[in-house]
Design a protein around this motif. Structure first.
Motif, short mmCIF file in Angstrom:
data_model
loop_
_atom_site.label_atom_id
_atom_site.label_comp_id
_atom_site.label_asym_id
_atom_site.label_seq_id
_atom_site.Cartn_x
_atom_site.Cartn_y
_atom_site.Cartn_z
N LEU A 142 12.12 2.43 -1.74
CA LEU A 142 11.74 3.34 -0.66
C LEU A 142 10.51 4.13 -1.07
O LEU A 142 10.46 4.71 -2.15
CB LEU A 142 12.88 4.31 -0.34
CG LEU A 142 14.25 3.70 -0.03
CD1 LEU A 142 15.27 4.81 0.23
CD2 LEU A 142 14.17 2.75 1.14
N ILE A 143 9.51 4.14 -0.19
CA ILE A 143 8.30 4.93 -0.42
C ILE A 143 8.35 6.15 0.49
O ILE A 143 8.43 6.03 1.71
CB ILE A 143 7.03 4.10 -0.14
CG1 ILE A 143 6.94 2.94 -1.13
CG2 ILE A 143 5.78 4.98 -0.22
CD1 ILE A 143 5.78 1.99 -0.88
N ALA A 144 8.32 7.34 -0.11
CA ALA A 144 8.44 8.59 0.63
C ALA A 144 7.23 9.48 0.35
O ALA A 144 6.31 9.12 -0.37
CB ALA A 144 9.73 9.29 0.23
N SER A 153 2.57 -1.12 -5.34
CA SER A 153 2.52 -2.00 -6.51
C SER A 153 3.47 -1.52 -7.61
O SER A 153 4.10 -2.33 -8.29
CB SER A 153 1.09 -2.06 -7.05
OG SER A 153 0.22 -2.64 -6.10
N ASP A 154 3.57 -0.21 -7.76
CA ASP A 154 4.46 0.37 -8.77
C ASP A 154 5.92 0.06 -8.46
O ASP A 154 6.66 -0.45 -9.31
CB ASP A 154 4.23 1.89 -8.81
CG ASP A 154 4.95 2.56 -9.97
OD1 ASP A 154 5.65 1.88 -10.72
OD2 ASP A 154 4.80 3.79 -10.12
N ILE A 155 6.33 0.32 -7.22
CA ILE A 155 7.74 0.14 -6.88
C ILE A 155 8.11 -1.33 -6.68
O ILE A 155 9.25 -1.73 -6.89
CB ILE A 155 8.09 0.97 -5.62
CG1 ILE A 155 9.59 1.25 -5.57
CG2 ILE A 155 7.60 0.29 -4.33
CD1 ILE A 155 9.98 2.30 -4.55
N ALA A 156 7.13 -2.15 -6.31
CA ALA A 156 7.41 -3.58 -6.09
C ALA A 156 7.85 -4.28 -7.36
O ALA A 156 8.62 -5.24 -7.31
CB ALA A 156 6.17 -4.27 -5.51
N GLY A 157 7.39 -3.79 -8.50
CA GLY A 157 7.78 -4.39 -9.76
C GLY A 157 9.22 -4.13 -10.14
O GLY A 157 9.75 -4.76 -11.07
N GLN A 158 9.87 -3.21 -9.42
CA GLN A 158 11.25 -2.84 -9.75
C GLN A 158 12.24 -3.18 -8.64
O GLN A 158 13.43 -2.88 -8.75
CB GLN A 158 11.32 -1.32 -9.99
CG GLN A 158 10.30 -0.78 -10.97
CD GLN A 158 10.28 0.74 -10.97
OE1 GLN A 158 11.30 1.37 -11.23
NE2 GLN A 158 9.14 1.32 -10.66
N ARG A 215 2.59 -10.17 -3.08
CA ARG A 215 3.29 -9.01 -3.62
C ARG A 215 4.59 -9.46 -4.28
O ARG A 215 5.20 -10.44 -3.86
CB ARG A 215 3.63 -8.02 -2.51
CG ARG A 215 2.44 -7.58 -1.65
CD ARG A 215 1.54 -6.60 -2.36
NE ARG A 215 0.39 -6.26 -1.52
CZ ARG A 215 -0.57 -5.42 -1.88
NH1 ARG A 215 -0.52 -4.82 -3.06
NH2 ARG A 215 -1.59 -5.18 -1.08
N ILE A 216 5.01 -8.72 -5.30
CA ILE A 216 6.25 -9.05 -5.99
C ILE A 216 7.44 -8.83 -5.07
O ILE A 216 8.39 -9.61 -5.05
CB ILE A 216 6.39 -8.20 -7.27
CG1 ILE A 216 5.24 -8.51 -8.24
CG2 ILE A 216 7.73 -8.46 -7.96
CD1 ILE A 216 5.19 -7.61 -9.45
N ALA A 217 7.41 -7.75 -4.28
CA ALA A 217 8.49 -7.43 -3.36
C ALA A 217 8.01 -7.60 -1.92
O ALA A 217 6.82 -7.54 -1.63
CB ALA A 217 8.97 -6.00 -3.59
N GLU A 218 8.96 -7.79 -1.01
CA GLU A 218 8.65 -7.99 0.41
C GLU A 218 8.70 -6.66 1.15
O GLU A 218 9.65 -5.88 1.01
CB GLU A 218 9.67 -8.95 1.03
CG GLU A 218 9.52 -9.13 2.53
CD GLU A 218 10.65 -9.93 3.13
OE1 GLU A 218 10.93 -9.76 4.33
OE2 GLU A 218 11.29 -10.72 2.39
#
Length: 239
Positions: free
Chosen positions: A14-16, A81-86, A109-112
Motif C-alpha cells: 500500500l502506498i499512502a 520501486s521500493d515497495i514492489a521489491g517486497q 515492474r516486480i509487483a503488479e
C-alpha cells in the motif's frame, strides 16, 4: 473461488501519504475484507493479510497534480520501486495518483499495480450500471487527461457535481478537520442531494471518511472496492 494455502498467499503493498489517514483506512479495509472473504476459514492472526505500507508526505502534492507533476511522479516511482521489491500486488491509496497508472505499467515492474480505474470499471460492468456520479478531487472530476477516470466516459454516462471547486475544498477540509466536522458533513450532504445519479462513486480516499449516510443514494466506497480486489488477488488462485 479456490483459496491458496497460507504459505502461498501473496503480499500486498500500500502506498499512502495523500493523505496518511486514507492509507490507514485502506489498510483497515484490507483486514476487514480478508475476514469477509475467508468467512469461517478465518482462524485468527495467522490468516491476516501480508501487508507492507509506505507513506510519503510528498505525495500530498497530488491535490494540485498538474502543477506538482514534476515533484510527484519521481517520488511515486521511487516509492513504487521500493515497495514492489517486497510485495506482489500494489495499490495507491489515492484516486488522483492513479493517473500515473500508464507510466507505472509502461515499464516492467516486480509487483503488479492494482488500479482504481480497473477496479471501478470491473464493478460497474458486473453490476450493470450505465450511469454514475463521480466525486473526487479537481484533477479527477475534470475528466481530462489528468484524471484517472477519464476512460470511464467511454463506457458509462458520468455525472460530476456542478461545483467541483467546492468539492475540492471539502476534501482539503477532511484532511484538516476530519470526517466528523459538522461543516464538512453538511456541505457534503448538500452536494450529494443535488446529484441526479442514484449511484455515486466516492473516488477520493478522504470522502469515505466523512460521517454521512444517504438512504436515497448508493454511495460506492472506491477504497473498499480496491481493498476487496487486493484481498482476492492475495488469497485466491485465479483472481
Amino acid at each position: 473461488m479456490e483459496f491458496l494455502p497460507r504459505s502461498e498467499r501473496r503480499r500486498i503493498g500500500l502506498i499512502a501519504g495523500s493523505g496518511p489517514e486514507a492509507g490507514a483506512d485502506l489498510w483497515i479495509k484490507v483486514i476487514e475484507e480478508t475476514k469477509d472473504l475467508l468467512g469461517e476459514r478465518y482462524a485468527g492472526d495467522l490468516d491476516g493479510p501480508r501487508v507492507r505500507i509506505i507513506s510519503s508526505p510528498i505525495l500530498g502534492l497530488s491535490m494540485e497534480l498538474e502543477t506538482n507533476d514534476v515533484a510527484v511522479w519521481p517520488e511515486l516511482e521511487r516509492v513504487f520501486s521500493d515497495i514492489a521489491g517486497q510485495t506482489d500486488f500494489v495499490a495507491i491509496a489515492c484516486n488522483t495518483l492513479n493517473y500515473y497508472e500508464r507510466q507505472i505499467k509502461a515499464e516492467p515492474r516486480i509487483a503488479e499495480l492494482v488500479s482504481v480505474g480497473d477496479v471501478v470499471e470491473r464493478y460497474l460492468t458486473e453490476h450493470g450500471h450505465d450511469s454514475v456520479a463521480l466525486l473526487g478531487s479537481a484533477p479527477v472530476t475534470k475528466m481530462d487527461n489528468w484524471s484517472a477516470y477519464q476512460r470511464l466516459a467511454r463506457k458509462f454516462n458520468v455525472e460530476v457535481p456542478d461545483d467541483t471547486a467546492e468539492l475540492h475544498q471539502i476534501i482539503y477540509d477532511v484532511k484538516r478537520f476530519g470526517g466528523n466536522d459538522a461543516s464538512v458533513v453538511k456541505r457534503f450532504g448538500e452536494m450529494i442531494d443535488k446529484l441526479e445519479s442514484e449511484t455515486v462513486l466516492l473516488a477520493c480516499t478522504e470522502l469515505p471518511l466523512i460521517n454521512y449516510k444517504n438512504a436515497q443514494k448508493d454511495l460506492i466506497d472506491v477504497t473498499r472496492l480496491l481493498a476487496r480486489r487486493l484481498v482476492e488477488k492475495s488469497f485466491c488462485k485465479d483472481a
